[in-house]
Each structure stands twice: as structure tokens, then as C-alpha cells.
Design a protein around this motif. Structure first.
Motif, mmCIF file in Angstrom:
data_model
loop_
_atom_site.group_PDB
_atom_site.id
_atom_site.type_symbol
_atom_site.label_atom_id
_atom_site.label_comp_id
_atom_site.label_asym_id
_atom_site.label_seq_id
_atom_site.Cartn_x
_atom_site.Cartn_y
_atom_site.Cartn_z
ATOM 1 N N ALA A 1 -15.120 -34.770 -22.982
ATOM 2 C CA ALA A 1 -15.608 -33.941 -21.343
ATOM 3 C C ALA A 1 -16.967 -34.153 -21.363
ATOM 4 C CB ALA A 1 -14.903 -32.334 -20.722
ATOM 5 N N GLY A 2 -17.898 -34.382 -19.587
ATOM 6 C CA GLY A 2 -19.039 -34.182 -19.656
ATOM 7 C C GLY A 2 -19.272 -34.788 -18.333
ATOM 8 N N PRO A 3 -19.973 -34.695 -17.737
ATOM 9 C CA PRO A 3 -20.329 -34.701 -16.016
ATOM 10 C C PRO A 3 -20.462 -35.813 -15.944
ATOM 11 C CG PRO A 3 -22.738 -34.012 -17.619
ATOM 12 C CD PRO A 3 -21.457 -33.790 -18.324
ATOM 13 N N VAL A 4 -19.292 -35.984 -14.494
ATOM 14 C CA VAL A 4 -19.522 -36.994 -14.146
ATOM 15 C C VAL A 4 -20.015 -37.571 -12.630
ATOM 16 C CG1 VAL A 4 -17.700 -38.452 -15.662
ATOM 17 C CG2 VAL A 4 -17.048 -36.771 -13.627
ATOM 18 N N ALA A 5 -20.000 -39.189 -12.118
ATOM 19 C CA ALA A 5 -20.294 -38.991 -10.795
ATOM 20 C C ALA A 5 -19.052 -38.841 -9.979
ATOM 21 C CB ALA A 5 -21.089 -40.165 -10.512
ATOM 22 N N ALA A 6 -19.665 -38.724 -8.788
ATOM 23 C CA ALA A 6 -18.569 -38.619 -7.780
ATOM 24 C C ALA A 6 -17.623 -39.760 -7.851
ATOM 25 C CB ALA A 6 -18.942 -38.381 -6.461
ATOM 26 N N ASN A 7 -16.670 -40.375 -7.985
ATOM 27 C CA ASN A 7 -15.509 -41.202 -7.803
ATOM 28 C C ASN A 7 -15.877 -42.161 -8.771
ATOM 29 O OD1 ASN A 7 -14.508 -40.761 -5.139
ATOM 30 N ND2 ASN A 7 -16.548 -41.037 -4.518
ATOM 31 N N ALA A 8 -16.224 -41.506 -10.049
ATOM 32 C CA ALA A 8 -16.696 -42.718 -11.072
ATOM 33 C C ALA A 8 -15.569 -42.404 -12.068
ATOM 34 C CB ALA A 8 -17.912 -41.864 -11.938
ATOM 35 N N THR A 9 -15.143 -42.595 -12.695
ATOM 36 C CA THR A 9 -14.086 -43.210 -13.866
ATOM 37 C C THR A 9 -14.911 -41.554 -14.775
ATOM 38 O OG1 THR A 9 -13.597 -45.214 -13.486
ATOM 39 C CG2 THR A 9 -12.679 -44.397 -15.645
ATOM 40 N N LYS A 10 -13.621 -40.846 -15.048
ATOM 41 C CA LYS A 10 -13.361 -40.005 -15.791
ATOM 42 C C LYS A 10 -13.270 -40.016 -17.186
ATOM 43 C CE LYS A 10 -13.134 -37.612 -11.872
ATOM 44 N NZ LYS A 10 -13.933 -38.031 -10.658
ATOM 45 N N PRO A 11 -14.109 -39.939 -18.563
ATOM 46 C CA PRO A 11 -13.746 -39.759 -19.850
ATOM 47 C C PRO A 11 -12.694 -39.866 -20.201
ATOM 48 C CG PRO A 11 -16.259 -38.347 -19.374
ATOM 49 C CD PRO A 11 -15.281 -38.556 -17.886
ATOM 50 N N THR A 12 -11.837 -40.117 -20.939
ATOM 51 C CA THR A 12 -11.025 -39.535 -21.718
ATOM 52 C C THR A 12 -10.859 -38.687 -23.134
ATOM 53 O OG1 THR A 12 -9.691 -41.331 -20.585
ATOM 54 C CG2 THR A 12 -8.682 -40.841 -22.548
ATOM 55 N N SER A 13 -10.277 -37.642 -23.171
ATOM 56 C CA SER A 13 -10.168 -37.227 -24.390
ATOM 57 C C SER A 13 -8.780 -37.128 -25.214
ATOM 58 C CB SER A 13 -10.207 -35.289 -23.922
ATOM 59 O OG SER A 13 -11.642 -35.082 -22.895
ATOM 60 N N THR A 14 -9.266 -37.041 -26.393
ATOM 61 C CA THR A 14 -8.066 -37.432 -27.008
ATOM 62 C C THR A 14 -6.386 -36.058 -27.695
ATOM 63 O OG1 THR A 14 -8.891 -39.474 -28.038
ATOM 64 C CG2 THR A 14 -6.448 -39.035 -28.763
ATOM 65 N N ILE A 15 -5.730 -35.934 -27.172
ATOM 66 C CA ILE A 15 -5.467 -34.567 -27.692
ATOM 67 C C ILE A 15 -4.260 -34.947 -28.387
ATOM 68 C CG2 ILE A 15 -4.381 -32.573 -27.006
ATOM 69 C CD1 ILE A 15 -6.233 -32.532 -24.941
ATOM 70 N N THR A 16 -3.956 -34.810 -29.282
ATOM 71 C CA THR A 16 -2.656 -35.702 -29.926
ATOM 72 C C THR A 16 -1.555 -34.619 -30.351
ATOM 73 O OG1 THR A 16 -4.208 -38.034 -30.958
ATOM 74 C CG2 THR A 16 -1.274 -37.500 -31.867
ATOM 75 N N ILE A 17 -0.660 -34.630 -30.477
ATOM 76 C CA ILE A 17 0.283 -33.312 -30.816
ATOM 77 C C ILE A 17 1.471 -34.010 -31.426
ATOM 78 C CG2 ILE A 17 1.802 -31.565 -29.350
ATOM 79 C CD1 ILE A 17 -1.042 -31.003 -29.126
#
Length: 196
Positions: A75-91
Motif C-alpha cells: 500500500a502507498g500513495p498513487v496518482a489519480a487513475n494510476a495502477t494501484k500496487p498489489t499486496s500479497t495476502i496468502t491464506i
């Protein structure tokens, strides 16, 4: 010695002795023989299970639960309409067998139980305590083989903090700091009194 323990006079002890040995046809003890101080014998306290959330299982011989194995936070700041970073949550889904911890008492003469209703409650309490002590030992140190639980100390991948040459309080603080570094707050520490 019996007189000192129960505060009974010698005459009553002699009279009671005949009923205890069964030679005079008596087979039971008078109610006043029961010493309620037996309930006050030292017992090891229970602690570990109270730290762990529990729930009832109503069917089957296995239980399933979910365990998080990976959390990579992007998670982090992103510009409007930019691709969001992907976090990995493994269950992962974990399946564990239900285990039974049990024991029984040696046979107790019914006439003694009938004469001393407090004795049945005492034996019941001792049996329950025995199960809880064995369960606590399994929670901590069960090796997971056969009918044993997999205890906390034998669970693969648990976080550890060697004591090394640290004084005990320093080692505990380091362990607590490691837990806090994983975004959890330590709520208890379990020690043998000799170690503490």
C-alpha cells in the motif's frame, strides 16, 4: 495421628477402628471422618488455555480453519487513475484432527461414595483437573505424532528468541519486540518458575 488430624477423641477412634477394618461387620466410615481440608491440597494452576480462543466442534473428527501465511504490504500513495500496487495476502486452509484427552479413576467402593457425597465431587474435580493439566501440556509441548496435539513449541516456523547470555528480562523484552515487529501485541509470557 488420626485424632490429631480430625480432632476426635481416643474413644471414638477405637470405636471407628472396628468399622474401618471390617472385622466387626461394619464397612463404612462416619460422616465426620471426612476432612474437608483435603480440598485444599496444593494443585498446579492452569494458565495457557485461557490465552487461546476456543470454540466447540459439533461433528466429525477433523476441524478446518484458515491461517494467513504471507502479508506483503504494498500500500502507498498513487496518482489519480494510476495502477494501484498489489499486496500479497496468502491464506491457507488447515485441517487438523480432533484429539481427546481423558482418564478415569480407579474403582471406588460404592459404600464409601454413598457415605461421603463430598468424595464424589472431590474425585470428579481431580479428574477434571488432570484432563486440563494434560491438555495444557499438549498445547505447549505436544509433538503432533499419533494422538498428540501439535504444541506451540513444536509448531514449524514459529518465531523464536534465544536467551543466550541475556538476563531473563532482557531476553523477554527482545521477544516482545519481535512480536510487536509483526504488528501484534504480546499478551502473556509463560515461564517455569525456575526459569523466571
Amino acid at each position: 495421628q488420626l485424632g490429631r488430624l480430625t480432632g476426635l477423641g481416643e474413644a471414638f477412634i477405637r470405636k471407628m477402628g472396628a468399622s474401618i477394618d471390617g472385622t466387626s461387620g461394619g464397612a463404612s466410615l462416619p460422616d465426620s471422618f471426612y476432612d474437608p481440608r483435603i480440598k485444599e491440597l496444593p494443585q498446579r494452576g492452569l494458565f495457557v488455555r485461557s490465552l487461546i480462543p476456543t470454540t466447540f466442534v459439533d461433528s466429525g473428527d477433523r476441524v478446518e480453519y484458515l491461517r494467513q501465511t504471507v502479508f506483503t504490504n504494498q500500500a502507498g500513495p498513487v496518482a489519480a487513475n494510476a495502477t494501484k500496487p498489489t499486496s500479497t495476502i496468502t491464506i491457507e486452509k488447515v485441517e487438523a484432527p480432533i484429539r481427546v484427552v481423558a482418564h478415569v479413576s480407579e474403582p471406588v467402593d460404592n459404600s464409601i461414595l454413598a457415605d461421603f457425597p463430598q468424595l464424589a465431587a472431590f474425585i470428579d474435580g481431580q479428574l477434571r483437573l488432570g484432563v486440563l493439566l494434560a491438555e495444557e501440556e499438549q498445547i505447549l509441548r505436544g509433538d503432533g505424532t499419533g494422538v498428540n496435539l501439535l504444541g506451540i513449541l513444536n509448531t514449524p516456523g514459529i518465531q523464536t528468541q534465544p536467551k543466550g547470555t541475556d538476563p531473563t528480562p532482557d531476553a523477554v523484552l527482545k521477544a516482545m519486540t519481535k512480536v510487536r515487529g509483526q504488528f501484534a501485541e504480546p499478551t502473556a509470557a509463560v515461564f517455569h518458575p525456575n526459569d523466571w
